[in-house]
Scaffold this motif. Structure first.
Motif, PDB file in Angstrom:
ATOM      1  N   ARG A  54     -15.048   0.192   4.523  1.00  0.00           N
ATOM      2  CA  ARG A  54     -15.679   1.418   4.039  1.00  0.00           C
ATOM      3  C   ARG A  54     -14.623   2.411   3.555  1.00  0.00           C
ATOM      4  N   CYS A  55     -15.081   3.310   2.715  1.00  0.00           N
ATOM      5  CA  CYS A  55     -14.266   4.430   2.277  1.00  0.00           C
ATOM      6  C   CYS A  55     -14.594   5.628   3.161  1.00  0.00           C
TER       7      CYS A  55
ATOM      8  N   SER B 272       0.822  -1.224   0.000  1.00  0.00           N
ATOM      9  CA  SER B 272       0.000   0.000   0.000  1.00  0.00           C
ATOM     10  C   SER B 272       0.846   1.261   0.000  1.00  0.00           C
ATOM     11  N   LYS B 273       2.146   1.093   0.360  1.00  0.00           N
ATOM     12  CA  LYS B 273       3.092   2.219   0.384  1.00  0.00           C
ATOM     13  C   LYS B 273       2.646   3.317   1.349  1.00  0.00           C
ATOM     14  N   CYS B 274       1.930   2.930   2.399  1.00  0.00           N
ATOM     15  CA  CYS B 274       1.452   3.873   3.411  1.00  0.00           C
ATOM     16  C   CYS B 274       1.458   3.184   4.775  1.00  0.00           C
ATOM     17  N   PRO B 275       1.596   3.955   5.859  1.00  0.00           N
ATOM     18  CA  PRO B 275       1.405   3.372   7.187  1.00  0.00           C
ATOM     19  C   PRO B 275       0.004   2.776   7.295  1.00  0.00           C
ATOM     20  N   ALA B 276      -0.133   1.713   8.075  1.00  0.00           N
ATOM     21  CA  ALA B 276      -1.429   1.032   8.179  1.00  0.00           C
ATOM     22  C   ALA B 276      -1.658   0.543   9.603  1.00  0.00           C
ATOM     23  N   VAL B 277      -2.931   0.403   9.955  1.00  0.00           N
ATOM     24  CA  VAL B 277      -3.321  -0.239  11.205  1.00  0.00           C
ATOM     25  C   VAL B 277      -3.916  -1.589  10.826  1.00  0.00           C
ATOM     26  N   ILE B 278      -3.273  -2.664  11.241  1.00  0.00           N
ATOM     27  CA  ILE B 278      -3.716  -4.022  10.909  1.00  0.00           C
ATOM     28  C   ILE B 278      -3.763  -4.842  12.184  1.00  0.00           C
ATOM     29  N   GLU B 279      -4.960  -5.107  12.670  1.00  0.00           N
ATOM     30  CA  GLU B 279      -5.159  -5.948  13.850  1.00  0.00           C
ATOM     31  C   GLU B 279      -5.900  -7.200  13.395  1.00  0.00           C
ATOM     32  N   ALA B 280      -5.145  -8.149  12.849  1.00  0.00           N
ATOM     33  CA  ALA B 280      -5.736  -9.315  12.183  1.00  0.00           C
ATOM     34  C   ALA B 280      -6.256 -10.341  13.184  1.00  0.00           C
ATOM     35  N   GLU B 281      -7.363 -10.000  13.829  1.00  0.00           N
ATOM     36  CA  GLU B 281      -8.088 -10.894  14.709  1.00  0.00           C
ATOM     37  C   GLU B 281      -9.542 -10.459  14.704  1.00  0.00           C
ATOM     38  N   LYS B 282     -10.420 -11.332  15.121  1.00  0.00           N
ATOM     39  CA  LYS B 282     -11.839 -10.998  15.091  1.00  0.00           C
ATOM     40  C   LYS B 282     -12.108  -9.753  15.934  1.00  0.00           C
ATOM     41  N   GLY B 283     -12.727  -8.740  15.310  1.00  0.00           N
ATOM     42  CA  GLY B 283     -12.972  -7.469  15.983  1.00  0.00           C
ATOM     43  C   GLY B 283     -11.830  -6.493  15.872  1.00  0.00           C
TER      44      GLY B 283
ATOM     45  N   PHE C 202      -4.257   3.365   3.418  1.00  0.00           N
ATOM     46  CA  PHE C 202      -4.281   4.471   2.463  1.00  0.00           C
ATOM     47  C   PHE C 202      -4.608   5.803   3.147  1.00  0.00           C
ATOM     48  N   GLU C 203      -3.842   6.089   4.225  1.00  0.00           N
ATOM     49  CA  GLU C 203      -3.982   7.349   4.965  1.00  0.00           C
ATOM     50  C   GLU C 203      -5.402   7.556   5.492  1.00  0.00           C
ATOM     51  N   GLY C 204      -6.043   6.480   5.886  1.00  0.00           N
ATOM     52  CA  GLY C 204      -7.383   6.577   6.439  1.00  0.00           C
ATOM     53  C   GLY C 204      -8.482   6.601   5.410  1.00  0.00           C
ATOM     54  N   CYS C 205      -8.126   6.532   4.124  1.00  0.00           N
ATOM     55  CA  CYS C 205      -9.151   6.525   3.079  1.00  0.00           C
ATOM     56  C   CYS C 205      -9.996   5.260   3.171  1.00  0.00           C
ATOM     57  N   VAL C 206      -9.378   4.163   3.600  1.00  0.00           N
ATOM     58  CA  VAL C 206     -10.084   2.897   3.771  1.00  0.00           C
ATOM     59  C   VAL C 206      -9.952   2.468   5.232  1.00  0.00           C
ATOM     60  N   SER C 207     -11.051   2.047   5.830  1.00  0.00           N
ATOM     61  CA  SER C 207     -11.009   1.577   7.212  1.00  0.00           C
ATOM     62  C   SER C 207     -12.033   0.466   7.393  1.00  0.00           C
ATOM     63  N   GLY C 208     -11.933  -0.223   8.515  1.00  0.00           N
ATOM     64  CA  GLY C 208     -12.888  -1.300   8.747  1.00  0.00           C
ATOM     65  C   GLY C 208     -12.519  -2.150   9.934  1.00  0.00           C
ATOM     66  N   GLU C 209     -12.989  -3.394   9.889  1.00  0.00           N
ATOM     67  CA  GLU C 209     -12.825  -4.312  11.017  1.00  0.00           C
ATOM     68  C   GLU C 209     -12.815  -5.744  10.497  1.00  0.00           C
ATOM     69  N   TYR C 210     -11.916  -6.559  11.046  1.00  0.00           N
ATOM     70  CA  TYR C 210     -11.889  -7.984  10.720  1.00  0.00           C
ATOM     71  C   TYR C 210     -13.036  -8.683  11.469  1.00  0.00           C
TER      72      TYR C 210
END
Length: 337
Positions: A273-274, A234-245, A251-259
């Motif tokens: 979501r965007c 993605s060439k950007c810092p990311a928040v990835i918490e790969a567990e349920k919830g 993409f600098e907050g352009c895309v966010s969500g939840e596993y």
């Protein structure tokens, strides 16, 4: 003042949970300056120019001055950008092996001029080696113009993801459900009957895509669940918490969500979501991985995409996810060799 239920419907905000920018009538603006500086470096630095005279390579973006923005008005996107750029280049003469270097200056890249009409000046430090300067003036200028087109294309697709909000259909008129094939080389489709009403009561559509990658399924699964790999493609810092919830932000907050579901090497389900979608509206994204010998197939099903965002969402997955993951896998393969 008009009575409730009368007047210009563009100003009516009932039935909108976020109560903003109904029918895209109001002027909204997004600053693209920081994003553009990164994208210009990405598309320009490292360009290789080869010819009978020798080989040149564009180095660092030494100077970048200007600004860029994207505005939405009446459902249309309007772009403003003005850049003054200076790049370094170095090269080697084929016959003699001599090395020379110089600079490339682009004094005015703006929406007022076509890329083909944009001034590009090539200079070389003192001494011989004019054959390389000529190479940069011809083939090099062509390569630079192609890169500038790539930047502008990304500005109008990647950066604008989600800027056009869903519009409110006139009373008595249902949103159209018919969709034409996109013409993409990937096997992708839209399910017409899936104009569901989700979240904030907006018409939505379902997107279905398939892509084959040159990696086993477990490796591909890791690219979507390990922070360092997500940040690489993605060439950007990311928040990835790969567990349920666990949370997801890219993409600098352009895309966010939840596993919401993770089955190692087999399946990932996300609330996705965007940033510019109506508040609290999420699509449900299911990623299914299947091994195919040395390759793997990824099946994507995205339910609940706002109708107005169908194409931008498709392009997001195709350009920002799939194509970048292909590049990352190839780079990993090259490094191993």
């Amino acid at each position: 003042m008009a009575k409730w239920g009368q007047g210009d419907p563009r100003w009516i905000v009932e039935e909108r949970a976020d109560a903003t920018n109904v029918n895209n009538w109001h002027w909204t603006e997004r600053d693209a300056t920081s994003w553009s500086k990164r994208k210009l470096k990405e598309v320009l630095e490292g360009l290789v120019v080869e010819g009978e005279a020798g080989r040149c390579e564009i180095g660092d973006l030494k100077h970048v001055e200007g600004e860029a923005s994207c505005n939405s008005r009446k459902g249309k996107l309007i772009f403003f950008y003005e850049w003054n750029l200076r790049l370094s280049w170095k090269g080697t003469v084929k016959e003699s092996g001599e090395k020379h270097k110089g600079s490339v200056e682009i004094p005015n890249l703006s929406e007022e001029n076509e890329v083909d009409d944009t001034e590009i000046n090539v200079s070389k430090k003192k001494g011989e080696g004019d054959v390389l300067k000529d190479l940069m003036r011809t083939e090099g200028t062509t390569k630079v113009r192609e890169a500038l087109r790539d930047y502008l294309k990304a500005l109008k697709t990647e950066f604008t993801l989600g800027m056009i909000l869903p519009t409110k259909a006139p009373v008595g008129q249902e949103p159209a459900t018919e969709r034409k094939p996109s013409g993409s080389t990937m096997q992708d489709s839209v399910t017409p009957q899936s104009l569901d009403m989700v979240g904030v009561k907006i018409p939505t559509v379902r997107i279905h895509m398939r892509e084959v990658f040159n990696s086993p399924a477990d490796e591909l699964y890791s690219i979507f669940t390990k922070k360092e790999l997500v940040q690489k493609f993605s060439k950007c810092p990311a928040v990835i918490e790969a567990e349920k919830g666990g949370k997801l932000q890219m993409f600098e907050g352009c895309v966010s969500g939840e596993y919401t579901e993770l089955v190692p090497s087999q399946r990932i389900v996300l609330k996705w979501r965007c940033r510019s979608w109506p508040d609290e509206h999420y699509a449900t994204v299911a990623l299914n991985f299947q091994d195919l010998a040395a390759q793997s197939e990824l099946e994507l099903e995205c339910k609940g995409v706002p109708v107005a965002h169908e194409e931008s969402t498709r392009q997001c997955w195709k350009k920002q996810y799939f194509e970048e993951i292909h590049i990352l896998l190839q780079q990993s393969k090259d490094n191993m060799e």
